[in-house]
Design a protein around this motif. Structure first.
Motif, short mmCIF file in Angstrom:
data_model
loop_
_atom_site.label_atom_id
_atom_site.label_comp_id
_atom_site.label_asym_id
_atom_site.label_seq_id
_atom_site.Cartn_x
_atom_site.Cartn_y
_atom_site.Cartn_z
N SER A 214 0.76 -1.06 -0.36
CA SER A 214 -0.02 0.17 -0.11
C SER A 214 0.91 1.10 -0.04
O SER A 214 2.01 1.40 0.12
CB SER A 214 -0.84 -0.02 1.22
N ARG A 229 -4.81 6.45 2.09
CA ARG A 229 -4.06 5.27 1.64
C ARG A 229 -4.76 4.24 0.81
O ARG A 229 -6.04 4.21 0.83
CB ARG A 229 -3.77 4.33 3.06
N PRO A 231 -3.83 0.84 -2.42
CA PRO A 231 -3.02 -0.35 -2.89
C PRO A 231 -2.04 0.34 -3.83
O PRO A 231 -2.37 1.38 -4.72
CB PRO A 231 -3.83 -1.13 -3.41
#
Length: 281
Positions: A214, A229, A231
């Motif tokens: 991430s 936040r 991937p």
């Protein structure tokens, strides 16, 4: 009597889609207003239509993250930044931002038709004199060629572009040797589509667990503190702010290096504005 105004303004935002994830959108806004004619022979002063509706849309959904609060795998809570939105489907995402950076909608999925009806109802809470009904239509720009959506945030922007999760739906034009290159346009639009563009300087964490790598972006701007936040595979990292000027320059450099040819790129930020950049291999 009905007054209509096509392409009155445009709305740029991002939305959370249970199937595609974070999506940038750019919609034309068409409006129809019903009412009675006044003694001046007009329903509503045409010169006041655009600024009246535009100002309300700018203060409402424009440049926000449209959140369908009943979407599967989505949760909302309060946090020190204001509101925290977390998702698990189709991938994990966390956005922390001031409340004005979100538009919360009590639906399972956001559609332009449903959003247009909701915005029209809000306008009708305080309608202009003699106006009995307002209808809005949100529609995509018709593009003959490559198009992509992206989301981003601009911490140095003094307006609503500083919000960390807003976006656009944009055309892409690429020239080499004085000619348009539709294949390159389609290739790079596909590479950028539904991605989050982030400035390397804003990245505070790049976790690399085996299964779910991430990326976390964080900054403070005039409206407050922002954090996102998601991937790593959903992100494209630039070594600069993600303004359309830098996007155009980054694309021109990348394409010139990969193809070995001088490249001219016209990148758009939504519908009507953009930047042109050129690069040599």
């Amino acid at each position: 009597m009905t007054l209509f105004v096509n392409r009155l303004t445009q709305l740029d935002a991002s939305l959370w889609c249970p199937q595609r994830g974070l999506i940038g959108v750019s919609w034309y806004v068409d409006a129809e207003l019903d009412g009675e004619l006044g003694e001046d022979g007009m329903l509503f002063d045409f010169g006041r239509v655009k600024p009246w509706i535009k100002s309300r849309l700018d203060a409402d959904a424009d440049h926000t993250l449209l959140v369908p609060t009943r979407a599967p795998g989505l949760s909302i809570s309060e946090c020190s930044e204001g509101i925290c939105v977390r998702t698990s489907l189709p991938y994990t995402l966390e956005v922390r931002a001031p409340r004005q950076a979100f538009t919360m909608l009590p639906w399972q999925e956001v559609t332009p038709e449903r959003l247009a009806a909701s915005l029209a109802r809000e306008l009708m809470k305080r309608p202009p004199p003699r106006v009995s009904d307002i209808r809005l239509r949100l529609r995509d720009e018709v593009v003959d060629g490559a198009v992509y959506t992206y989301s981003h945030g601009l911490k140095h922007h003094t307006g609503n572009c500083q919000r960390i999760a807003h976006g656009h739906r944009s055309r892409l034009h690429i020239w080499q040797r004085g000619e348009r290159c539709p294949e390159l346009e389609a290739q790079w639009a596909g590479h950028l589509d539904d991605r989050y563009l982030v400035d390397q300087a804003d990245i505070v964490d790049q976790a690399e667990p085996e299964i779910y790598p991430s990326l976390t972006s964080r900054y403070r701007a005039e409206q407050g503190r922002f954090q996102l936040r998601l991937p790593r595979e959903r992100c494209i990292v630039l070594d600069s702010p993600t303004t359309v000027e830098h996007i155009a320059a980054w694309l021109a450099r990348q394409i010139a290096e990969e193809t070995g040819r001088s490249t001219r790129v016209q990148a758009f930020e939504g519908i009507d504005k953009g930047a042109i950049a050129e690069a040599r291999p």
